[in-house]
Motif scaffolding. Sequence first.
Motif, PDB file in Angstrom:
ATOM      1  N   GLY A   1     -13.048  19.190  34.909  1.00  0.00           N
ATOM      2  CA  GLY A   1     -12.777  20.602  34.676  1.00  0.00           C
ATOM      3  C   GLY A   1     -12.852  21.029  33.224  1.00  0.00           C
ATOM      4  N   LEU A   2     -12.939  20.059  32.331  1.00  0.00           N
ATOM      5  CA  LEU A   2     -12.924  20.396  30.910  1.00  0.00           C
ATOM      6  C   LEU A   2     -14.127  21.207  30.463  1.00  0.00           C
ATOM      7  N   PHE A   3     -15.292  20.848  30.929  1.00  0.00           N
ATOM      8  CA  PHE A   3     -16.502  21.473  30.421  1.00  0.00           C
ATOM      9  C   PHE A   3     -17.108  22.474  31.394  1.00  0.00           C
ATOM     10  N   GLU A   4     -16.399  22.782  32.449  1.00  0.00           N
ATOM     11  CA  GLU A   4     -16.895  23.768  33.409  1.00  0.00           C
ATOM     12  C   GLU A   4     -16.540  25.161  32.912  1.00  0.00           C
ATOM     13  N   ARG A   5     -17.490  26.051  33.001  1.00  0.00           N
ATOM     14  CA  ARG A   5     -17.252  27.427  32.600  1.00  0.00           C
ATOM     15  C   ARG A   5     -17.174  28.270  33.870  1.00  0.00           C
ATOM     16  N   PRO A   6     -15.965  28.596  34.302  1.00  0.00           N
ATOM     17  CA  PRO A   6     -15.804  29.301  35.570  1.00  0.00           C
ATOM     18  C   PRO A   6     -16.571  30.620  35.625  1.00  0.00           C
ATOM     19  N   SER A   7     -16.634  31.350  34.525  1.00  0.00           N
ATOM     20  CA  SER A   7     -17.339  32.627  34.556  1.00  0.00           C
ATOM     21  C   SER A   7     -18.827  32.417  34.808  1.00  0.00           C
ATOM     22  N   GLN A   8     -19.398  31.360  34.236  1.00  0.00           N
ATOM     23  CA  GLN A   8     -20.810  31.104  34.459  1.00  0.00           C
ATOM     24  C   GLN A   8     -21.074  30.674  35.892  1.00  0.00           C
ATOM     25  N   VAL A   9     -20.170  29.906  36.469  1.00  0.00           N
ATOM     26  CA  VAL A   9     -20.343  29.463  37.847  1.00  0.00           C
ATOM     27  C   VAL A   9     -20.284  30.665  38.780  1.00  0.00           C
ATOM     28  N   SER A  10     -19.294  31.534  38.600  1.00  0.00           N
ATOM     29  CA  SER A  10     -19.190  32.700  39.471  1.00  0.00           C
ATOM     30  C   SER A  10     -20.355  33.658  39.237  1.00  0.00           C
ATOM     31  N   ASP A  11     -20.821  33.792  37.996  1.00  0.00           N
ATOM     32  CA  ASP A  11     -21.988  34.634  37.709  1.00  0.00           C
ATOM     33  C   ASP A  11     -23.231  34.089  38.407  1.00  0.00           C
ATOM     34  N   TYR A  12     -23.354  32.787  38.436  1.00  0.00           N
ATOM     35  CA  TYR A  12     -24.508  32.164  39.091  1.00  0.00           C
ATOM     36  C   TYR A  12     -24.545  32.541  40.569  1.00  0.00           C
ATOM     37  N   TYR A  13     -23.398  32.404  41.254  1.00  0.00           N
ATOM     38  CA  TYR A  13     -23.363  32.710  42.684  1.00  0.00           C
ATOM     39  C   TYR A  13     -23.528  34.210  42.939  1.00  0.00           C
ATOM     40  N   ARG A  14     -23.008  35.038  42.041  1.00  0.00           N
ATOM     41  CA  ARG A  14     -23.182  36.474  42.188  1.00  0.00           C
ATOM     42  C   ARG A  14     -24.654  36.844  42.066  1.00  0.00           C
ATOM     43  N   ARG A  15     -25.336  36.286  41.069  1.00  0.00           N
ATOM     44  CA  ARG A  15     -26.763  36.553  40.901  1.00  0.00           C
ATOM     45  C   ARG A  15     -27.577  35.997  42.068  1.00  0.00           C
ATOM     46  N   LYS A  16     -27.174  34.837  42.593  1.00  0.00           N
ATOM     47  CA  LYS A  16     -27.874  34.237  43.718  1.00  0.00           C
ATOM     48  C   LYS A  16     -27.760  35.128  44.956  1.00  0.00           C
ATOM     49  N   ARG A  17     -26.556  35.641  45.227  1.00  0.00           N
ATOM     50  CA  ARG A  17     -26.377  36.538  46.370  1.00  0.00           C
ATOM     51  C   ARG A  17     -27.189  37.819  46.188  1.00  0.00           C
ATOM     52  N   ALA A  18     -27.208  38.361  44.978  1.00  0.00           N
ATOM     53  CA  ALA A  18     -27.980  39.578  44.718  1.00  0.00           C
ATOM     54  C   ALA A  18     -29.474  39.318  44.915  1.00  0.00           C
ATOM     55  N   ARG A  19     -29.953  38.170  44.450  1.00  0.00           N
ATOM     56  CA  ARG A  19     -31.361  37.821  44.597  1.00  0.00           C
ATOM     57  C   ARG A  19     -31.723  37.643  46.071  1.00  0.00           C
ATOM     58  N   GLU A  20     -30.847  37.001  46.837  1.00  0.00           N
ATOM     59  CA  GLU A  20     -31.100  36.819  48.266  1.00  0.00           C
ATOM     60  C   GLU A  20     -31.114  38.156  48.997  1.00  0.00           C
ATOM     61  N   ALA A  21     -30.209  39.052  48.641  1.00  0.00           N
ATOM     62  CA  ALA A  21     -30.186  40.373  49.271  1.00  0.00           C
ATOM     63  C   ALA A  21     -31.453  41.147  48.912  1.00  0.00           C
ATOM     64  N   TYR A  22     -31.894  41.036  47.674  1.00  0.00           N
ATOM     65  CA  TYR A  22     -33.112  41.713  47.224  1.00  0.00           C
ATOM     66  C   TYR A  22     -34.330  41.176  47.977  1.00  0.00           C
ATOM     67  N   GLU A  23     -34.415  39.856  48.100  1.00  0.00           N
ATOM     68  CA  GLU A  23     -35.551  39.246  48.774  1.00  0.00           C
ATOM     69  C   GLU A  23     -35.563  39.563  50.264  1.00  0.00           C
ATOM     70  N   LYS A  24     -34.400  39.761  50.859  1.00  0.00           N
ATOM     71  CA  LYS A  24     -34.317  40.082  52.269  1.00  0.00           C
ATOM     72  C   LYS A  24     -34.938  41.459  52.573  1.00  0.00           C
ATOM     73  N   HIS A  25     -34.839  42.372  51.604  1.00  0.00           N
ATOM     74  CA  HIS A  25     -35.338  43.733  51.799  1.00  0.00           C
ATOM     75  C   HIS A  25     -36.785  43.921  51.328  1.00  0.00           C
ATOM     76  N   GLN A  26     -37.377  42.897  50.776  1.00  0.00           N
ATOM     77  CA  GLN A  26     -38.764  42.997  50.317  1.00  0.00           C
ATOM     78  C   GLN A  26     -39.724  42.910  51.502  1.00  0.00           C
ATOM     79  N   LEU A  27     -40.800  43.658  51.440  1.00  0.00           N
ATOM     80  CA  LEU A  27     -41.817  43.572  52.472  1.00  0.00           C
ATOM     81  C   LEU A  27     -42.755  42.429  52.170  1.00  0.00           C
ATOM     82  N   SER A  28     -43.206  41.790  53.200  1.00  0.00           N
ATOM     83  CA  SER A  28     -44.119  40.680  53.041  1.00  0.00           C
ATOM     84  C   SER A  28     -45.561  41.195  53.094  1.00  0.00           C
TER      85      SER A  28
END
Length: 80
Positions: free
Chosen positions: A51-78
């Motif tokens: 836990g010493l070198f983990e940056r919680p804000s970066q971890v949560s930001d990563y998952y937030r961006r991942k969810r946003a990217r997945e939602a964006y890709e879901k609405h894209q037309l193929s």
Amino acid sequence: MKIKRFMGQTANAVRIQILTALIVYLLVKIEQIKQGHTEPMRLVFWRLAHGLFERPSQVSDYYRRKRAREAYEKHQLSLL
């Protein structure tokens, strides 16, 4: 307390390593008592080490961006 190997070979280096290990052990023991943990010391050391070198804000930001990217890709037309 076990010290598996010493990094330096001089008497001063060994003395510093022993004192450092003792200080770390005592600080972790104080933290264990302060937090009221009943788990073994090795588990407290493991939690601290991982836990010493983990940056919680970066971890949560990563998952937030991942969810946003997945939602964006879901609405894209193929095109295919």
